[in-house]
Design an enzyme around this catalytic site. Structure first.
Site, short mmCIF file in Angstrom:
data_model
loop_
_atom_site.label_atom_id
_atom_site.label_comp_id
_atom_site.label_asym_id
_atom_site.label_seq_id
_atom_site.Cartn_x
_atom_site.Cartn_y
_atom_site.Cartn_z
N HIS A 71 0.35 -6.30 17.95
CA HIS A 71 -0.92 -7.08 17.99
C HIS A 71 -1.33 -7.05 19.36
O HIS A 71 -0.89 -6.53 20.51
CB HIS A 71 -0.51 -8.45 17.45
CG HIS A 71 0.74 -8.92 18.35
ND1 HIS A 71 0.39 -9.54 19.74
CD2 HIS A 71 1.95 -9.24 18.20
CE1 HIS A 71 1.77 -9.93 20.02
NE2 HIS A 71 2.56 -9.55 19.09
N LYS A 89 0.78 -1.14 0.04
CA LYS A 89 -0.01 0.05 -0.04
C LYS A 89 0.72 1.16 -0.02
O LYS A 89 0.56 2.19 -0.49
CB LYS A 89 -0.89 0.07 1.19
CG LYS A 89 -2.13 -1.28 1.10
CD LYS A 89 -2.83 -1.24 2.43
CE LYS A 89 -3.70 -2.42 2.56
NZ LYS A 89 -4.63 -2.36 3.61
#
Length: 121
Positions: free
Chosen positions: A108, A57
């Site tokens: 995370h 991206k």
């Protein structure tokens, strides 16, 4: 100069029962070694996969002209992640006149892994 930024988030459960074929076509030998060395936790794979998506991206193309395995997520002696590109992807960025230098952050929690990437000069 910033060429692009990318971010990605993934549910960790998506990496719990992945097939060997997926691992082999998505992650490099060094990435898999790191995964196994760290205890084979799915959040490790999820963060690395999110990083690969975030890099694509930041480049601005998604996975067009290259594959996830062309992006390698490695860690230095202090466990800071960094990005290594395949010669194929380096060549593609050169054609795009992009001098590739990446900064990356991985994280995370119980359910999700996230990656943030900045592609700059």
């Amino acid at each position: 100069m910033i060429y692009g930024i990318g971010t990605d988030i993934i549910e960790i459960t998506r990496m719990e029962n992945v097939k060997s074929s997926f691992l082999q076509k998505t992650f490099t030998e060094q990435e898999l070694h790191y995964f196994y060395e760290k205890g084979s936790h799915p959040e490790t794979l999820a963060a690395m996969f999110a990083a690969k998506e975030a890099v694509s991206k930041a480049i601005g193309t998604g996975f067009r002209g290259f594959f996830p395995i062309d992006i390698e997520i490695l860690h230095d002696k202090k466990q800071k992640p960094f990005i290594k590109l395949s010669p194929k992807l380096q060549s593609l960025l050169k054609q795009m006149e992009i001098k590739a230098k990446f900064d990356i952050s991985l994280s995370h929690c119980k359910e999700y892994a996230v990656a943030f990437v900045i592609l700059h000069q």
